[in-house]
Design a protein around this motif. Structure first.
Motif, PDB file in Angstrom:
ATOM      1  N   GLU A 199      40.079  43.155  34.755  1.00  0.00           N
ATOM      2  CA  GLU A 199      41.527  43.049  34.952  1.00  0.00           C
ATOM      3  C   GLU A 199      41.914  43.465  36.368  1.00  0.00           C
ATOM      4  OE1 GLU A 199      44.292  42.247  32.420  1.00  0.00           O
ATOM      5  OE2 GLU A 199      42.475  41.045  32.131  1.00  0.00           O
ATOM      6  N   ALA A 200      41.294  44.535  36.863  1.00  0.00           N
ATOM      7  CA  ALA A 200      41.609  45.011  38.211  1.00  0.00           C
ATOM      8  C   ALA A 200      41.232  43.971  39.255  1.00  0.00           C
ATOM      9  CB  ALA A 200      40.890  46.326  38.493  1.00  0.00           C
ATOM     10  N   VAL A 201      40.037  43.406  39.145  1.00  0.00           N
ATOM     11  CA  VAL A 201      39.576  42.423  40.124  1.00  0.00           C
ATOM     12  C   VAL A 201      40.423  41.146  40.054  1.00  0.00           C
ATOM     13  CG1 VAL A 201      37.649  40.930  40.778  1.00  0.00           C
ATOM     14  CG2 VAL A 201      37.234  43.329  40.217  1.00  0.00           C
ATOM     15  N   LYS A 202      40.837  40.760  38.863  1.00  0.00           N
ATOM     16  CA  LYS A 202      41.608  39.527  38.700  1.00  0.00           C
ATOM     17  C   LYS A 202      43.031  39.668  39.225  1.00  0.00           C
ATOM     18  CE  LYS A 202      42.919  36.009  35.310  1.00  0.00           C
ATOM     19  NZ  LYS A 202      42.780  35.558  33.901  1.00  0.00           N
ATOM     20  N   HIS A 203      43.658  40.831  39.005  1.00  0.00           N
ATOM     21  CA  HIS A 203      45.099  40.926  39.227  1.00  0.00           C
ATOM     22  C   HIS A 203      45.520  41.760  40.440  1.00  0.00           C
ATOM     23  CE1 HIS A 203      46.016  38.749  35.598  1.00  0.00           C
ATOM     24  NE2 HIS A 203      45.199  39.520  34.907  1.00  0.00           N
ATOM     25  N   THR A 204      44.616  42.475  41.072  1.00  0.00           N
ATOM     26  CA  THR A 204      44.993  43.245  42.259  1.00  0.00           C
ATOM     27  C   THR A 204      45.178  42.295  43.441  1.00  0.00           C
ATOM     28  OG1 THR A 204      43.761  45.172  41.450  1.00  0.00           O
ATOM     29  CG2 THR A 204      44.327  45.142  43.786  1.00  0.00           C
ATOM     30  N   PRO A 205      46.257  42.434  44.198  1.00  0.00           N
ATOM     31  CA  PRO A 205      46.544  41.468  45.266  1.00  0.00           C
ATOM     32  C   PRO A 205      45.617  41.576  46.464  1.00  0.00           C
ATOM     33  CG  PRO A 205      48.171  43.236  45.269  1.00  0.00           C
ATOM     34  CD  PRO A 205      47.334  43.431  44.050  1.00  0.00           C
ATOM     35  N   SER A 206      45.567  40.481  47.216  1.00  0.00           N
ATOM     36  CA  SER A 206      44.795  40.433  48.465  1.00  0.00           C
ATOM     37  C   SER A 206      45.523  39.511  49.432  1.00  0.00           C
ATOM     38  CB  SER A 206      43.371  39.919  48.203  1.00  0.00           C
ATOM     39  OG  SER A 206      43.409  38.630  47.593  1.00  0.00           O
ATOM     40  N   SER A 207      45.320  39.726  50.724  1.00  0.00           N
ATOM     41  CA  SER A 207      46.009  38.915  51.727  1.00  0.00           C
ATOM     42  C   SER A 207      45.572  37.456  51.619  1.00  0.00           C
ATOM     43  CB  SER A 207      45.715  39.445  53.130  1.00  0.00           C
ATOM     44  OG  SER A 207      44.351  39.260  53.456  1.00  0.00           O
ATOM     45  N   PHE A 208      46.551  36.537  51.734  1.00  0.00           N
ATOM     46  CA  PHE A 208      46.301  35.106  51.639  1.00  0.00           C
ATOM     47  C   PHE A 208      45.641  34.741  50.297  1.00  0.00           C
ATOM     48  CE2 PHE A 208      47.305  35.611  55.938  1.00  0.00           C
ATOM     49  CZ  PHE A 208      47.464  34.390  56.589  1.00  0.00           C
ATOM     50  N   ASN A 209      45.792  35.622  49.308  1.00  0.00           N
ATOM     51  CA  ASN A 209      45.125  35.439  48.015  1.00  0.00           C
ATOM     52  C   ASN A 209      43.631  35.186  48.206  1.00  0.00           C
ATOM     53  OD1 ASN A 209      45.059  35.333  45.162  1.00  0.00           O
ATOM     54  ND2 ASN A 209      45.282  33.097  45.164  1.00  0.00           N
ATOM     55  N   PRO A 255      40.107  41.797  58.745  1.00  0.00           N
ATOM     56  CA  PRO A 255      39.339  42.967  58.292  1.00  0.00           C
ATOM     57  C   PRO A 255      40.236  44.130  57.842  1.00  0.00           C
ATOM     58  CG  PRO A 255      38.381  42.071  60.294  1.00  0.00           C
ATOM     59  CD  PRO A 255      39.701  41.378  60.111  1.00  0.00           C
ATOM     60  N   LYS A 256      41.365  44.314  58.531  1.00  0.00           N
ATOM     61  CA  LYS A 256      42.300  45.377  58.139  1.00  0.00           C
ATOM     62  C   LYS A 256      42.907  45.066  56.778  1.00  0.00           C
ATOM     63  CE  LYS A 256      43.597  45.945  62.999  1.00  0.00           C
ATOM     64  NZ  LYS A 256      44.704  45.803  63.975  1.00  0.00           N
ATOM     65  N   TRP A 257      43.341  43.802  56.612  1.00  0.00           N
ATOM     66  CA  TRP A 257      43.947  43.429  55.336  1.00  0.00           C
ATOM     67  C   TRP A 257      42.930  43.500  54.204  1.00  0.00           C
ATOM     68  CZ3 TRP A 257      46.505  38.586  57.948  1.00  0.00           C
ATOM     69  CH2 TRP A 257      47.590  39.017  58.707  1.00  0.00           C
ATOM     70  N   SER A 258      41.691  43.209  54.514  1.00  0.00           N
ATOM     71  CA  SER A 258      40.619  43.344  53.525  1.00  0.00           C
ATOM     72  C   SER A 258      40.500  44.796  53.060  1.00  0.00           C
ATOM     73  CB  SER A 258      39.296  42.868  54.135  1.00  0.00           C
ATOM     74  OG  SER A 258      38.189  43.291  53.382  1.00  0.00           O
ATOM     75  N   ALA A 259      40.567  45.719  54.029  1.00  0.00           N
ATOM     76  CA  ALA A 259      40.499  47.147  53.685  1.00  0.00           C
ATOM     77  C   ALA A 259      41.687  47.556  52.827  1.00  0.00           C
ATOM     78  CB  ALA A 259      40.436  47.987  54.955  1.00  0.00           C
ATOM     79  N   HIS A 260      42.875  47.009  53.124  1.00  0.00           N
ATOM     80  CA  HIS A 260      44.053  47.313  52.315  1.00  0.00           C
ATOM     81  C   HIS A 260      43.834  46.877  50.863  1.00  0.00           C
ATOM     82  CE1 HIS A 260      46.682  46.824  56.205  1.00  0.00           C
ATOM     83  NE2 HIS A 260      45.884  47.877  56.242  1.00  0.00           N
TER      84      HIS A 260
END
Length: 206
Positions: A41-51, A127-132
């Motif tokens: 659930e965490a991997v599926k629904h946690t947001p990421s930049s540019f999806n 890379p920064k957004w990936s860390a976020h």
């Protein structure tokens, strides 16, 4: 939108109660399937930049969990030359290994590099957004595990253990290890936490 006030309060209570637990044991609190569900659930629904969905997670339970902390201890043994100093390190590794499992958080660099090629003007930011995004995944899993009764902490023995971890579990070279989260049934309470004044940390304009 969540309209149930009790559900909203439950979420903030979970956020408030999430702490770093270092005293843990290997007693199962919920079935392994529930832990797996939390990760999914965490991997599926946690947001990421540019999806981008660049997060990668490895769940290690029981003997596989202990194997990770043995690898970490042996890696650190080569770095910490003083036997007396290493004893404290070994004690810490033993404390983590005493838990039930470990969650390893990675970011897939192939995904990030593809985005850098597609959107060159944002190249330095990916890379920064990936860390976020990774931080959000860590927080979601951490909080969710604690709502089930587990205690957890966040550790960073990367990059020292990266190559051996990839070799041991057959992981792709493009997976960059970000953090490790040992968890288990709490056997000791966390220390008191202090807070800086919120009016120094938050500004509100109406």
């Amino acid at each position: 939108m969540i309209t149930d006030a009790n559900v909203r309060d439950h979420f903030l209570t979970a956020v408030r109660q999430r702490r770093s637990f270092y005293g843990i044991n290997d007693e199962a609190i919920v079935p392994d399937e529930r832990i797996e569900e939390i990760i999914m659930e965490a991997v599926k629904h946690t947001p990421s930049s540019f999806n981008s969905q660049s997060a990668r997670v490895v769940l290690l339970l029981k003997k596989e969990h202990r194997k990770f902390w043995n690898i970490t201890a042996e890696t650190l043994r080569k770095v910490v030359a003083d036997p007396e100093q290493f004893k404290a390190t070994q004690d810490k590794m033993n404390a983590f290994a005493a838990g039930y499992g470990t969650v390893l958080f990675f970011e897939d660099q192939t995904v990030i590099e593809d985005l850098q090629r597609q959107f060159a003007s944002y190249k330095d930011n990916f890379p920064k957004w990936s860390a976020h995004s990774s931080g959000m995944h860590q927080f979601v899993v951490w909080t969710a595990l604690e709502t089930e009764g587990y205690g957890a902490s966040l550790q960073h023995y990367n990059p020292l253990v990266d190559e051996e971890v990839k070799r041991t579990w057959g992981l792709p070279d493009s997976w960059l290890l970000i953090a490790q989260m040992p968890f288990g049934k709490p056997v000791a309470q966390p220390g008191e936490k202090t807070y800086k004044p919120l009016d120094e940390r938050v500004k509100i304009f109406k």
